[in-house]
Design a protein around this motif. Sequence first.
Motif, PDB file in Angstrom:
ATOM      1  N   ALA A  94      10.685 -11.010   2.909  1.00  0.00           N
ATOM      2  CA  ALA A  94       8.894 -11.184   2.184  1.00  0.00           C
ATOM      3  C   ALA A  94       8.436 -10.084   1.385  1.00  0.00           C
ATOM      4  CB  ALA A  94       7.868 -12.659   2.872  1.00  0.00           C
ATOM      5  N   LEU A  95       8.490  -9.356   2.072  1.00  0.00           N
ATOM      6  CA  LEU A  95       8.012  -7.018   1.744  1.00  0.00           C
ATOM      7  C   LEU A  95       8.702  -6.830   0.768  1.00  0.00           C
ATOM      8  CD1 LEU A  95       7.194  -5.997   5.697  1.00  0.00           C
ATOM      9  CD2 LEU A  95       5.918  -6.928   4.264  1.00  0.00           C
ATOM     10  N   ASP A  96       8.349  -6.588  -0.384  1.00  0.00           N
ATOM     11  CA  ASP A  96       8.385  -6.175  -1.360  1.00  0.00           C
ATOM     12  C   ASP A  96       7.681  -4.572  -2.280  1.00  0.00           C
ATOM     13  OD1 ASP A  96       6.190  -7.363  -2.679  1.00  0.00           O
ATOM     14  OD2 ASP A  96       7.501  -8.629  -3.822  1.00  0.00           O
ATOM     15  N   GLY A  97       7.091  -4.050  -0.949  1.00  0.00           N
ATOM     16  CA  GLY A  97       6.244  -2.410  -1.780  1.00  0.00           C
ATOM     17  C   GLY A  97       5.759  -2.338  -1.026  1.00  0.00           C
ATOM     18  N   ASP A  98       4.105  -2.122  -0.660  1.00  0.00           N
ATOM     19  CA  ASP A  98       3.735  -0.543  -0.087  1.00  0.00           C
ATOM     20  C   ASP A  98       3.121  -1.546   1.079  1.00  0.00           C
ATOM     21  OD1 ASP A  98       4.893   1.009  -2.044  1.00  0.00           O
ATOM     22  OD2 ASP A  98       2.541   0.820  -3.193  1.00  0.00           O
ATOM     23  N   ILE A  99       3.124  -2.570   1.426  1.00  0.00           N
ATOM     24  CA  ILE A  99       1.843  -3.322   2.782  1.00  0.00           C
ATOM     25  C   ILE A  99       3.048  -3.905   3.366  1.00  0.00           C
ATOM     26  CG2 ILE A  99       0.244  -4.750   3.309  1.00  0.00           C
ATOM     27  CD1 ILE A  99      -0.908  -2.798   1.488  1.00  0.00           C
ATOM     28  N   GLY A 100       2.869  -3.133   5.323  1.00  0.00           N
ATOM     29  CA  GLY A 100       3.813  -3.928   6.276  1.00  0.00           C
ATOM     30  C   GLY A 100       3.188  -4.981   6.551  1.00  0.00           C
ATOM     31  N   SER A 101       4.346  -6.098   7.103  1.00  0.00           N
ATOM     32  CA  SER A 101       4.570  -6.991   7.905  1.00  0.00           C
ATOM     33  C   SER A 101       2.862  -7.048   8.787  1.00  0.00           C
ATOM     34  CB  SER A 101       5.850  -7.202   8.715  1.00  0.00           C
ATOM     35  OG  SER A 101       6.103  -6.020  10.009  1.00  0.00           O
ATOM     36  N   ASP A 102       2.551  -5.874   9.243  1.00  0.00           N
ATOM     37  CA  ASP A 102       2.058  -5.770  10.408  1.00  0.00           C
ATOM     38  C   ASP A 102       0.164  -5.350   9.676  1.00  0.00           C
ATOM     39  OD1 ASP A 102       2.275  -2.773   9.290  1.00  0.00           O
ATOM     40  OD2 ASP A 102       2.352  -2.342  12.136  1.00  0.00           O
ATOM     41  N   GLY A 103       0.355  -5.408   8.300  1.00  0.00           N
ATOM     42  CA  GLY A 103      -0.516  -5.197   7.194  1.00  0.00           C
ATOM     43  C   GLY A 103      -0.698  -4.087   7.286  1.00  0.00           C
ATOM     44  N   SER A 104       0.228  -2.958   7.691  1.00  0.00           N
ATOM     45  CA  SER A 104      -0.056  -1.549   7.353  1.00  0.00           C
ATOM     46  C   SER A 104      -0.070  -0.834   6.204  1.00  0.00           C
ATOM     47  CB  SER A 104       0.187  -0.188   8.518  1.00  0.00           C
ATOM     48  OG  SER A 104       2.147  -0.689   8.073  1.00  0.00           O
ATOM     49  N   THR A 105      -0.563  -0.196   5.758  1.00  0.00           N
ATOM     50  CA  THR A 105      -0.709   0.480   4.255  1.00  0.00           C
ATOM     51  C   THR A 105       0.794   1.953   4.374  1.00  0.00           C
ATOM     52  OG1 THR A 105      -2.341   1.875   4.664  1.00  0.00           O
ATOM     53  CG2 THR A 105      -2.678   0.142   3.718  1.00  0.00           C
ATOM     54  N   VAL A 106       1.232   2.700   3.922  1.00  0.00           N
ATOM     55  CA  VAL A 106       1.371   4.194   3.904  1.00  0.00           C
ATOM     56  C   VAL A 106       0.694   5.074   4.656  1.00  0.00           C
ATOM     57  CG1 VAL A 106       0.881   4.505   1.215  1.00  0.00           C
ATOM     58  CG2 VAL A 106       3.222   6.037   2.868  1.00  0.00           C
ATOM     59  N   GLN A 107      -0.915   5.527   4.183  1.00  0.00           N
ATOM     60  CA  GLN A 107      -1.346   6.293   4.930  1.00  0.00           C
ATOM     61  C   GLN A 107      -1.492   5.533   6.380  1.00  0.00           C
ATOM     62  OE1 GLN A 107      -3.203   8.686   3.531  1.00  0.00           O
ATOM     63  NE2 GLN A 107      -3.045   9.121   5.085  1.00  0.00           N
ATOM     64  N   ASP A 108      -1.551   4.758   6.790  1.00  0.00           N
ATOM     65  CA  ASP A 108      -1.322   4.291   8.324  1.00  0.00           C
ATOM     66  C   ASP A 108      -0.115   4.197   8.860  1.00  0.00           C
ATOM     67  OD1 ASP A 108      -4.046   2.753   7.930  1.00  0.00           O
ATOM     68  OD2 ASP A 108      -2.699   1.163   7.746  1.00  0.00           O
ATOM     69  N   ARG A 109       0.931   4.152   8.406  1.00  0.00           N
ATOM     70  CA  ARG A 109       2.362   4.489   9.194  1.00  0.00           C
ATOM     71  C   ARG A 109       2.056   6.254   8.914  1.00  0.00           C
ATOM     72  NH1 ARG A 109       3.580   0.458   5.669  1.00  0.00           N
ATOM     73  NH2 ARG A 109       3.517   1.405   3.379  1.00  0.00           N
ATOM     74  N   ALA A 110       1.747   6.627   8.042  1.00  0.00           N
ATOM     75  CA  ALA A 110       2.015   8.060   8.029  1.00  0.00           C
ATOM     76  C   ALA A 110       0.906   8.572   9.314  1.00  0.00           C
ATOM     77  CB  ALA A 110       1.849   8.762   6.733  1.00  0.00           C
ATOM     78  N   LEU A 111      -0.191   8.306   9.587  1.00  0.00           N
ATOM     79  CA  LEU A 111      -0.758   9.249  10.442  1.00  0.00           C
ATOM     80  C   LEU A 111      -0.863   8.638  12.062  1.00  0.00           C
ATOM     81  CD1 LEU A 111      -4.356   7.569   9.420  1.00  0.00           C
ATOM     82  CD2 LEU A 111      -3.983  10.181   9.497  1.00  0.00           C
ATOM     83  N   ALA A 112       0.160   7.254  11.813  1.00  0.00           N
ATOM     84  CA  ALA A 112       1.180   7.443  13.245  1.00  0.00           C
ATOM     85  C   ALA A 112       1.838   8.015  12.892  1.00  0.00           C
ATOM     86  CB  ALA A 112       1.398   5.555  13.254  1.00  0.00           C
ATOM     87  N   ALA A 113       2.821   8.230  12.623  1.00  0.00           N
ATOM     88  CA  ALA A 113       4.290   9.365  12.896  1.00  0.00           C
ATOM     89  C   ALA A 113       3.064  10.729  12.430  1.00  0.00           C
ATOM     90  CB  ALA A 113       4.794   9.544  11.797  1.00  0.00           C
ATOM     91  N   GLY A 114       2.090  10.880  13.123  1.00  0.00           N
ATOM     92  CA  GLY A 114       1.563  12.656  13.298  1.00  0.00           C
ATOM     93  C   GLY A 114       1.190  13.065  11.773  1.00  0.00           C
ATOM     94  N   TYR A 115       1.141  12.742  10.365  1.00  0.00           N
ATOM     95  CA  TYR A 115       1.435  13.065   9.609  1.00  0.00           C
ATOM     96  C   TYR A 115      -0.094  12.981   8.489  1.00  0.00           C
ATOM     97  CZ  TYR A 115       1.597  15.048   4.589  1.00  0.00           C
ATOM     98  OH  TYR A 115       1.658  16.194   3.496  1.00  0.00           O
ATOM     99  N   HIS A 116      -1.248  14.588   8.644  1.00  0.00           N
ATOM    100  CA  HIS A 116      -2.476  13.771   8.329  1.00  0.00           C
ATOM    101  C   HIS A 116      -2.632  15.138   6.709  1.00  0.00           C
ATOM    102  CE1 HIS A 116      -3.466  12.739  12.693  1.00  0.00           C
ATOM    103  NE2 HIS A 116      -2.884  14.128  12.849  1.00  0.00           N
ATOM    104  N   GLY A 117      -2.349  14.208   5.904  1.00  0.00           N
ATOM    105  CA  GLY A 117      -3.075  15.102   4.831  1.00  0.00           C
ATOM    106  C   GLY A 117      -2.452  13.324   4.388  1.00  0.00           C
ATOM    107  N   THR A 118      -3.177  13.259   3.077  1.00  0.00           N
ATOM    108  CA  THR A 118      -2.611  12.496   2.050  1.00  0.00           C
ATOM    109  C   THR A 118      -1.315  12.170   1.390  1.00  0.00           C
ATOM    110  OG1 THR A 118      -5.010  13.139   0.253  1.00  0.00           O
ATOM    111  CG2 THR A 118      -3.549  11.537  -0.729  1.00  0.00           C
ATOM    112  N   VAL A 119      -1.304  10.257   1.047  1.00  0.00           N
ATOM    113  CA  VAL A 119      -0.074  10.388   0.885  1.00  0.00           C
ATOM    114  C   VAL A 119       0.628   9.905  -0.188  1.00  0.00           C
ATOM    115  CG1 VAL A 119       0.903  10.356   3.949  1.00  0.00           C
ATOM    116  CG2 VAL A 119       0.083   8.704   3.215  1.00  0.00           C
ATOM    117  N   ALA A 120       1.584   9.389  -0.862  1.00  0.00           N
ATOM    118  CA  ALA A 120       2.200   8.596  -1.873  1.00  0.00           C
ATOM    119  C   ALA A 120       3.111   7.670  -1.009  1.00  0.00           C
ATOM    120  CB  ALA A 120       1.850   8.870  -3.262  1.00  0.00           C
TER     121      ALA A 120
END
Length: 179
Positions: A94-120
């Motif tokens: 059902a996913l076809d873009g930027d929002i994850g199945s848990d409602g996460s955004t690309v910024q959420d996923r980058a922060l969770a991976a330890g990246y502290h900056g602006t992402v796209a």
Amino acid sequence: MTLMTGSNIVRRSAPTLATLIVLGAGIIAVGTPSAHADDGPDTVIPNNMRLNDGVVANVYTVQHQAKCTTDLKISPQLQRAAQRHTEDVLKNRALDGDIGSDGSTVQDRALAAGYHGTVAETVAIHPALAINGIDIMGNWYYRPDYYAIMSNCANTQIGVWSLNSSDRSVVVAVYGQPA
């Protein structure tokens, strides 16, 4: 079948249908390993490392066509963020873009991976076992929103991950601007 070797006669029978069915079932059960991205150049185990590196090279080319003078560096944190979303999109159709199945955004996923900056992020979903760089870049280049992300000179870091199933290929690129 009869073979004569010297004074000996050797009889070999043709494989029976049952033998062929068992062998065929074994081959199908083993199947083809799925391709996945990884950190090594191993070509015995299928992986998408060349595809992912090709996406990075193509984004670098797009940036330099846009008159960017900075280098594009691969970030392990952005790769982990891309991997997380790639796995999610592959599993959840059902996913076809930027929002994850848990409602996460690309910024959420980058922060969770330890990246502290602006992402796209750019996402390619192809309804087939395989996808190639031409399919990916052809999709992203002609989408104004994705082209804007790829050609943004402030995006100096990138992480790309791709996965394939028998009927779906997913490629995610996460672009970063260090804090």
